[in-house]
Motif scaffolding. Structure first.
Motif, PDB file in Angstrom:
ATOM      1  N   ILE A 143       0.867  -1.181   0.000  1.00  0.00           N
ATOM      2  CA  ILE A 143       0.000   0.000   0.000  1.00  0.00           C
ATOM      3  C   ILE A 143       0.907   1.235   0.000  1.00  0.00           C
ATOM      4  CG2 ILE A 143      -1.835   1.256   1.186  1.00  0.00           C
ATOM      5  CD1 ILE A 143      -2.602  -1.563   0.104  1.00  0.00           C
ATOM      6  N   THR A 144       0.917   1.954  -1.127  1.00  0.00           N
ATOM      7  CA  THR A 144       1.770   3.139  -1.268  1.00  0.00           C
ATOM      8  C   THR A 144       1.025   4.196  -2.074  1.00  0.00           C
ATOM      9  OG1 THR A 144       2.771   2.634  -3.417  1.00  0.00           O
ATOM     10  CG2 THR A 144       3.778   1.589  -1.480  1.00  0.00           C
ATOM     11  N   GLU A 145       1.651   5.333  -2.196  1.00  0.00           N
ATOM     12  CA  GLU A 145       1.183   6.388  -3.097  1.00  0.00           C
ATOM     13  C   GLU A 145       2.149   6.527  -4.276  1.00  0.00           C
ATOM     14  OE1 GLU A 145      -1.706   8.089  -2.901  1.00  0.00           O
ATOM     15  OE2 GLU A 145      -2.174   6.746  -1.229  1.00  0.00           O
ATOM     16  N   LEU A 146       3.023   5.537  -4.448  1.00  0.00           N
ATOM     17  CA  LEU A 146       4.043   5.586  -5.494  1.00  0.00           C
ATOM     18  C   LEU A 146       3.420   5.498  -6.879  1.00  0.00           C
ATOM     19  CD1 LEU A 146       6.585   3.179  -3.772  1.00  0.00           C
ATOM     20  CD2 LEU A 146       6.805   5.668  -4.017  1.00  0.00           C
ATOM     21  N   LEU A 147       3.982   6.254  -7.813  1.00  0.00           N
ATOM     22  CA  LEU A 147       3.493   6.259  -9.194  1.00  0.00           C
ATOM     23  C   LEU A 147       4.590   6.017 -10.224  1.00  0.00           C
ATOM     24  CD1 LEU A 147       1.072   9.322  -9.039  1.00  0.00           C
ATOM     25  CD2 LEU A 147       0.449   6.896  -9.154  1.00  0.00           C
ATOM     26  N   TYR A 148       5.842   6.035  -9.790  1.00  0.00           N
ATOM     27  CA  TYR A 148       6.957   5.945 -10.737  1.00  0.00           C
ATOM     28  C   TYR A 148       8.071   5.080 -10.179  1.00  0.00           C
ATOM     29  CZ  TYR A 148       4.637  10.205 -12.314  1.00  0.00           C
ATOM     30  OH  TYR A 148       3.713  11.111 -12.732  1.00  0.00           O
ATOM     31  N   PHE A 149       8.839   4.493 -11.094  1.00  0.00           N
ATOM     32  CA  PHE A 149      10.103   3.862 -10.705  1.00  0.00           C
ATOM     33  C   PHE A 149      11.028   3.845 -11.896  1.00  0.00           C
ATOM     34  CE2 PHE A 149       7.351   0.251 -11.824  1.00  0.00           C
ATOM     35  CZ  PHE A 149       8.136  -0.484 -12.690  1.00  0.00           C
ATOM     36  N   VAL A 150      12.310   3.774 -11.595  1.00  0.00           N
ATOM     37  CA  VAL A 150      13.339   3.727 -12.623  1.00  0.00           C
ATOM     38  C   VAL A 150      14.405   2.729 -12.165  1.00  0.00           C
ATOM     39  CG1 VAL A 150      14.653   5.677 -11.682  1.00  0.00           C
ATOM     40  CG2 VAL A 150      14.852   5.117 -14.103  1.00  0.00           C
ATOM     41  N   ALA A 151      14.979   2.008 -13.116  1.00  0.00           N
ATOM     42  CA  ALA A 151      16.024   1.039 -12.804  1.00  0.00           C
ATOM     43  C   ALA A 151      17.279   1.752 -12.317  1.00  0.00           C
ATOM     44  CB  ALA A 151      16.336   0.198 -14.036  1.00  0.00           C
ATOM     45  N   ARG A 152      17.870   1.200 -11.276  1.00  0.00           N
ATOM     46  CA  ARG A 152      19.110   1.762 -10.728  1.00  0.00           C
ATOM     47  C   ARG A 152      20.347   1.244 -11.466  1.00  0.00           C
ATOM     48  NH1 ARG A 152      18.699   3.562  -5.042  1.00  0.00           N
ATOM     49  NH2 ARG A 152      16.578   3.208  -4.333  1.00  0.00           N
ATOM     50  N   GLY A 153      20.195   0.190 -12.242  1.00  0.00           N
ATOM     51  CA  GLY A 153      21.337  -0.384 -12.946  1.00  0.00           C
ATOM     52  C   GLY A 153      21.914  -1.617 -12.269  1.00  0.00           C
ATOM     53  N   SER A 156      17.814  -3.300  -8.962  1.00  0.00           N
ATOM     54  CA  SER A 156      16.822  -2.679  -8.091  1.00  0.00           C
ATOM     55  C   SER A 156      16.261  -1.423  -8.755  1.00  0.00           C
ATOM     56  CB  SER A 156      17.445  -2.327  -6.733  1.00  0.00           C
ATOM     57  OG  SER A 156      18.383  -1.271  -6.873  1.00  0.00           O
ATOM     58  N   HIS A 157      15.262  -0.833  -8.119  1.00  0.00           N
ATOM     59  CA  HIS A 157      14.594   0.346  -8.666  1.00  0.00           C
ATOM     60  C   HIS A 157      14.539   1.463  -7.633  1.00  0.00           C
ATOM     61  CE1 HIS A 157      13.053  -2.967 -11.165  1.00  0.00           C
ATOM     62  NE2 HIS A 157      13.008  -2.061 -12.113  1.00  0.00           N
ATOM     63  N   ALA A 158      14.490   2.685  -8.132  1.00  0.00           N
ATOM     64  CA  ALA A 158      14.237   3.859  -7.292  1.00  0.00           C
ATOM     65  C   ALA A 158      12.780   4.251  -7.534  1.00  0.00           C
ATOM     66  CB  ALA A 158      15.173   5.004  -7.670  1.00  0.00           C
ATOM     67  N   PHE A 159      12.011   4.387  -6.479  1.00  0.00           N
ATOM     68  CA  PHE A 159      10.583   4.660  -6.555  1.00  0.00           C
ATOM     69  C   PHE A 159      10.293   6.108  -6.173  1.00  0.00           C
ATOM     70  CE2 PHE A 159      11.118   0.166  -5.834  1.00  0.00           C
ATOM     71  CZ  PHE A 159      10.233  -0.403  -6.729  1.00  0.00           C
TER      72      PHE A 159
END
Length: 180
Positions: A143-153, A156-159
């Motif tokens: 349960i989050t309010e997250l809408l985006y993520f990008v690969a860290r390389g 893993s991902h940054a949200f």
């Protein structure tokens, strides 16, 4: 699965369906209904999570991002759906039948019901065969309010909750390369 060399295709399919029903048909199917989402939608979402997640612990977070985007009528913009959509073009020797690694801006505009950059919501069906952890994540997302993520390389991902924070993550982890 334990199969003999004499196992027929029908027997394999039957065994797979029985296993799916025993793993997903009860608790997870009931939980899906309780959320108001169909089991088909859960499995379709799980297939996208399966292709996005490298770090298993991120599966529920990735599912949360995608469900949040669907609930807010924001395109999923999931790269694996584009990779899947590109396999339907036999003229493209480079990608036909395979998952293309680096996507181009042209790839993101490829017209397909499976391309979630051009079609709102889930694709019409799964894009991969999800494992049980991805099915569970799609059924019980964080349960989050997250809408985006990008690969860290590193897998893993940054949200991020906001587009501005996402752009910062993109710059941090991908330089000035594209925005997802």
């Amino acid at each position: 699965y334990r199969l003999s060399a004499r196992t027929t295709a029908d027997q394999i399919v039957r065994a797979m369906l029985e296993r799916f029903d025993s793993e997903v048909g009860g608790r997870l199917a009931s939980a899906a209904r309780a959320t108001g989402r169909s089991l088909h939608d859960i499995i379709t979402m799980a297939s996208i999570v399966e292709r996005e997640a490298v770090v298993s612990a991120e599966r529920p977070t990735i599912a949360s991002v995608f469900w949040n985007r669907i609930d807010r009528a924001i395109p999923l913009q999931a790269d694996p759906t584009v990779q899947y959509a590109l396999t339907d073009n036999p003229a493209s020797v480079e990608t036909y039948g395979y998952w293309k690694g680096e996507l181009t801006a042209d790839d993101l505009t490829h017209q397909s019901l499976f391309n979630t950059y051009v079609v709102l919501g889930l694709p019409p069906g799964p894009i991969a065969s999800p494992g049980l952890p991805s099915i569970e994540a799609a059924t019980f997302p964080e349960i989050t309010e997250l809408l985006y993520f990008v690969a860290r390389g590193d897998g893993s991902h940054a949200f991020a909750e906001t587009f501005e924070a996402h752009l910062e993550n993109v710059l941090l982890f991908q330089g000035d390369g594209g925005v997802q």
